[in-house]
Design a protein around this motif. Structure first.
Motif: not given
Length: 378
Positions: A329-336, A340-357
Motif C-alpha cells: 500500500h502507498l499513502t501520504q495520508s495521516f488519517s488513522a 493499516g496497509c490493507h492493500d498489498l499482495g502478489i499480482y500474477d501477470m499471466i492470470d491477472e489475479k491477486i493473491s496474498p503474501f
C-alpha cells in the motif's frame, strides 16, 4: 569426527556465498573462525529476496521486518530509527524522517548513517517545540494546521540513491517532496538540497536511476530526465504515454537494463480505502519515441513500493512467484483509518489475479507504507 571449526577458509567461503542473509548471520555466530570468514568475504553474496520494512513495536520501539524467504518476522533494535517514518529504500539503505522533520540515510543492518540537510522549505529555525505549525504552501493546498507527526508522512514521498554509499562515496540522493512531489537532490558535502529550476505544475509519480541518469514520470505519464548542467532542470524525453493516466500510482523500473513504466489501478473500497485490481506494464522506447505493452517478465518478480526498483529471478527462489508483481500500500495520508496497509499482495501477470503474501491478521502493520529492502550488510 572432523572439527567443523577447522574447515579451511576456501571451503567456508564457498559455503557462505550460498547463504541467505538470515543464514549468513547464523553462520557468523558459530565460532570465531567462521565469523572472520563472514566478515572478510572475497566473493559476491548470494542473491537475496527483499525484506519488508514495517513499523516499530509500540513498547520496545524495535523495528519490525518481514523475511519473505522464511515467511517470518524479526524485531531489530535500531535506535536511529526510533520514531522515524520510512520514506524510501535504495541499495539496502533507508531514508527516514523524524518528528522534527529531519532526515537520515541509514543502512539498518550495519547502522552506517548519513545526516541529511533540512528538506526544502524547512529551515534550521523551524520551531520544533510547537505542536502545531503552519505548513508552507509548497507542501499542502488549503488553509489548515498540521502537526509535526502528520508532516512526517507528507514531506517526502519517495527517496532513492544513484549508488550504494559503501561502494561509491560520490553518490547522489534524489527525493520527491512536497505537494507536487518535486524532485531535489543532495550529495555528500552539500549543505542543502538542490531543486530543479523548471519543476512542472503537475505532480511527479516516481523517480528512477537508470544508466547513469535520473528519470521521473509525471501524473500525465510524461517521462523526464534530470539534466544537471549547466543548471539542474527537467527535460522531456518521449514518448508521452496518454493511456492509463487514471492509474492510482505509476512506477519507473530498471528491468534487466530496460526501462519499464508500471501503472497500478485501484477501485474504491469501504472506509475510504482502495484496493489494487490491475497493473499495466509498458516499455517506453526513448530513442524511437514509442512504447508497447508487456505481459511477460521472463519468469522474474518485481517488488514495488517506496523503494528503488527491485526484481529477482524466480528460478533462484522456489518460494517466489514468477511473472508477478509484489506490491504494498502507498499513502501520504495521516488519517488513522487509512493507516493499516490493507492493500498489498502478489499480482500474477499471466492470470491477472491477486493473491496474498502476508497475513495482516497475524502481524498487521499500523503506520505508514511498508517498504521493500534488499539486505546489504556486506
Amino acid at each position: 569426527m572432523a572439527d567443523w571449526s577447522d574447515l579451511t577458509n576456501d571451503v567456508l567461503e564457498y559455503i557462505a556465498r550460498l547463504l541467505s542473509f538470515p543464514d549468513h548471520c547464523r553462520f557468523s555466530a558459530v565460532c570465531r573462525n567462521w565469523r572472520s570468514v563472514s566478515k572478510w568475504r572475497r566473493y559476491p553474496p548470494a542473491p537475496q529476496l527483499p525484506w519488508l520494512v514495517l513499523d516499530e513495536e509500540s513498547d520496545t520501539r524495535k523495528r519490525k521486518f518481514y523475511s519473505l524467504s522464511e515467511s517470518k518476522h524479526y524485531s531489530i533494535d535500531i535506535p536511529e530509527l526510533h520514531g522515524r517514518y520510512i520514506c524510501g529504500s535504495s541499495h539496502g539503505w533507508l531514508f527516514a524522517v523524524d518528528i522534527k522533520i529531519t532526515g537520515i540515510l541509514i543502512n539498518p543492518f550495519t547502522r552506517e548513517c548519513y545526516e541529511l540537510p533540512p528538506f526544502p522549505a524547512f529551515s534550521e529555525n523551524t520551531n520544533v517545540t510547537t505542536l502545531i505549525e503552519k505548513v508552507p504552501s509548497d507542501y499542502i493546498e488549503g488553509p489548515r494546521d498540521y502537526t509535526f507527526k502528520e508532516m512526517q508522512t507528507l514531506v517526502v514521498f519517495k527517496a532513492i540513491l544513484s549508488h550504494d554509499p559503501k561502494e561509491r562515496s560520490d553518490f547522489t540522493a534524489m527525493i520527491l517532496f512536497g505537494q507536487k512531489n518535486s524532485p531535489a537532490f543532495w550529495r555528500p558535502g552539500d549543505s542543502s538540497w538542490t531543486l530543479m529550476v523548471n519543476c512542472p505544475t503537475y505532480r511527479m509519480e516516481d523517480v528512477l536511476y537508470f544508466k547513469g541518469n535520473f528519470y521521473v514520470v509525471s501524473s500525465m505519464n510524461v517521462v523526464h530526465v534530470v539534466d544537471f548542467v549547466p543548471e539542474p532542470k527537467l527535460t522531456v524525453v518521449g514518448p508521452e504515454i496518454w493511456e492509463g493516466c487514471v492509474a492510482l500510482q505509476k512506477y519507473l523500473v530498471d528491468f534487466n537494463g530496460s526501462m519499464l513504466l508500471i501503472q497500478r489501478f485501484c477501485e474504491e473500497a469501504p472506509e475510504n480505502k482502495s484496493n489494487t485490481v490491475d497493473f499495466d506494464v509498458i516499455k517506453p522506447n526513448l530513442e524511437k519515441n514509442c512504447f508497447y505493452y508487456w505481459d511477460d517478465m521472463d519468469d522474474c518478480a518485481l517488488f514495488l513500493s517506496r523503494n528503488s526498483s527491485i526484481f529477482v529471478h524466480s528460478n533462484d527462489f522456489s518460494m517466489c512467484k514468477k511473472n508477478s508483481i509484489y506490491f504494498t500500500h502507498l499513502t501520504q495520508s495521516f488519517s488513522a483509518d487509512e493507516f493499516g496497509c490493507h492493500d498489498l499482495g502478489i499480482y500474477d501477470m499471466i492470470d491477472e489475479k491477486i493473491s496474498p503474501f502476508f497475513s495482516l491478521e497475524v502481524f498487521p502493520p499500523k503506520v505508514g507504507s511498508p517498504v521493500w529492502i534488499t539486505p546489504n550488510p556486506w
